[in-house]
Write a protein that holds these residues in place. Structure first.
Motif, short mmCIF file in Angstrom:
data_model
loop_
_atom_site.label_atom_id
_atom_site.label_comp_id
_atom_site.label_asym_id
_atom_site.label_seq_id
_atom_site.Cartn_x
_atom_site.Cartn_y
_atom_site.Cartn_z
N ILE A 94 38.84 52.00 34.43
CA ILE A 94 39.90 52.45 35.33
C ILE A 94 39.75 51.73 36.67
O ILE A 94 38.63 51.48 37.13
CB ILE A 94 39.82 53.98 35.53
N ILE A 95 40.85 51.40 37.29
CA ILE A 95 40.85 50.76 38.61
C ILE A 95 41.53 51.69 39.61
O ILE A 95 42.62 52.21 39.34
CB ILE A 95 41.58 49.41 38.59
N THR A 119 36.39 50.75 38.77
CA THR A 119 36.33 49.74 39.83
C THR A 119 37.08 50.29 41.04
O THR A 119 38.24 50.69 40.93
CB THR A 119 36.99 48.42 39.38
N TYR A 120 36.39 50.30 42.18
CA TYR A 120 36.97 50.81 43.43
C TYR A 120 37.34 49.61 44.30
O TYR A 120 36.47 48.92 44.83
CB TYR A 120 35.99 51.72 44.15
N LEU A 121 38.63 49.36 44.45
CA LEU A 121 39.09 48.21 45.20
C LEU A 121 38.87 48.38 46.70
O LEU A 121 39.04 49.47 47.25
CB LEU A 121 40.59 48.00 44.96
N ALA A 137 40.07 42.27 39.03
CA ALA A 137 39.34 43.44 38.50
C ALA A 137 39.79 43.83 37.11
O ALA A 137 39.09 44.57 36.40
CB ALA A 137 39.51 44.62 39.45
N ILE A 138 40.95 43.33 36.68
CA ILE A 138 41.50 43.73 35.37
C ILE A 138 40.67 43.13 34.24
O ILE A 138 40.31 41.95 34.27
CB ILE A 138 42.97 43.29 35.27
N ARG A 139 40.38 43.97 33.25
CA ARG A 139 39.59 43.56 32.08
C ARG A 139 40.35 43.91 30.81
O ARG A 139 41.32 44.66 30.85
CB ARG A 139 38.23 44.29 32.09
N PRO A 140 39.92 43.38 29.69
CA PRO A 140 40.59 43.74 28.42
C PRO A 140 40.56 45.23 28.12
O PRO A 140 41.44 45.75 27.44
CB PRO A 140 39.79 42.95 27.38
#
Length: 394
Positions: A94-95, A119-121, A137-140
């Motif tokens: 989760i972002i 992930t904390y932007l 930050a995006i992952r599969p």
């Protein structure tokens, strides 16, 4: 107290008289349970549908995409927890951002303890998310991006449309906490590619204890409260009919008055900012100067403790805050102010003032005149300020 100037509308708002009037019959006259089959009660189901339509129209959504909850925190919890559960086979990443409301951050912490990665932007000095950092930050295995529409402390409005576009380009669900923004700025869920949106009644002159979660058709998140068939089997429990009528009326009122009301708030907001910046030295406006909520003013005053500032303002009949009402009483500096790069000693001296349509320029003049005197007096008691002045005079 002879005078009361309420400048904490981000914490809660006064329920509008017409909202109270609309709600009252549903406590004593039309009190039937909407799930009952006889006409006296079943009529309330139609009333609920009408409020759902009002809210859906305000967002450019479909009526059946609005689900009533007990408020913004429940809506945030539902969006994150149910998405995590429903899409865990796709991934567990989760972002979000570092300046979210604690209803999001604490829910993310809860999910992290259950094997999810978050992930904390970072945000820039104005509190704006970096879109390139988001893309990186995006992952599969990313299943959800949750970024608030506008920050509850510093008022910064995020580039929501661009975030939504990025999420959809990658096939990721996008949720936004719009508790502060709904009714204050125009929102269209299709134009912004929003899959889920949280809002709360008491932030827009509606009652407390009622909110909603918009869930786009096709988003397969599961039930949050089990026990009955209410809210199309996704949120059990007897419907809060007076509250639903209240949030519906408050939404109708907020949308119909938005243009004129926010224009006035912006004028007063900018007047307040200008007076403070021109008349009180060593202060900093927090949040984006232009891309901010119409009613939000947040300053940090060097060499001043925010708690002392609030107490002394209260003695003058001025209600304000140092940040989120949900963290009131905490001795820690605001996580939002730390995230935008303020050191602890400056973050501690923060003051949030959030206006309403009832505030006048005369009120703000009274506020600034008292604020100037209070800050000056508090600085006189500060050894740090004394040392600073000595160094400046060398």
């Amino acid at each position: 107290m002879s005078r009361l100037i309420y400048l904490d509308n981000a914490a809660t708002t006064k329920t509008a008289p017409e909202v109270v009037e609309a709600m009252l019959p549903y406590f004593t006259e039309h009190y039937g349970n909407p799930s009952s089959i006889y006409g006296f009660a079943a009529a309330n189901k139609e009333v609920i549908t009408k409020q759902r339509e009002t809210i859906a129209n305000a967002l450019g959504a479909k009526t059946n995409e609005i689900y009533f909850t007990a408020g913004g925190s429940e809506s945030d919890n539902w969006a994150l927890k149910a998405t995590a559960e429903a899409y865990e086979k796709k991934g567990k990443h989760i972002i979000t951002s570092k300046i979210e409301h604690h209803a999001i951050l604490h829910t993310c912490e809860y999910l992290e303890k259950r094997g999810y990665e978050v992930t904390y932007l970072n945000v820039d000095e104005n509190g704006v998310v970096d879109l390139e950092e988001l893309k990186a930050a995006i992952r599969p295995d990313t299943i959800l991006i949750s970024v608030m529409f506008a920050n509850n402390e510093i008022g910064t409005i995020q580039p929501i449309k661009e975030i939504g576009e990025i999420a959809h380009e990658h096939g990721i669900l996008f949720h936004t906490d719009a508790v502060q923004a709904f009714g204050q700025v125009p929102i269209n869920v299709d134009e912004c590619h929003i899959d889920m949106l949280s809002a709360s009644g008491h932030k827009l002159n509606g009652p407390k204890g009622i909110g909603f979660l918009y869930i786009r058709t096709g988003v397969k998140i599961r039930s949050f409260v089990h026990g009955g068939a209410q809210e199309r089997k996704r949120r059990a429990g007897t419907e809060n009919v007076p509250g639903i009528v209240g949030i519906g009326k408050a939404t109708e009122r907020a949308i119909s008055t938005m243009k004129e009301r926010t224009a006035k708030e912006i004028e007063l907001r900018d007047y307040l900012i200008e007076r403070i910046e021109n008349e009180i030295p060593y202060c900093r406006l927090n949040g984006d100067r232009k891309k901010r909520l119409p009613n939000n003013v947040n300053f940090s005053f060097r060499f001043v403790e925010g708690e002392s500032l609030l107490i002394m303002l209260d003695m003058k009949g001025i209600c304000a805050s140092s940040g989120s009402a949900c963290t009131s009483g905490s001795l820690d500096p605001s996580h939002v102010l730390l995230a935008i790069g303020l050191p602890h000693e400056i973050a501690h001296g923060s003051l949030r003032m959030t206006l309403s349509e009832e505030v006048s320029k005369e009120d703000l003049n009274y506020v600034v005149d008292n604020l100037k005197a209070i800050v000056e007096n508090l600085r006189k008691m500060s050894p740090l300020y004394e040392d600073f002045v000595k160094k400046q005079n060398k």
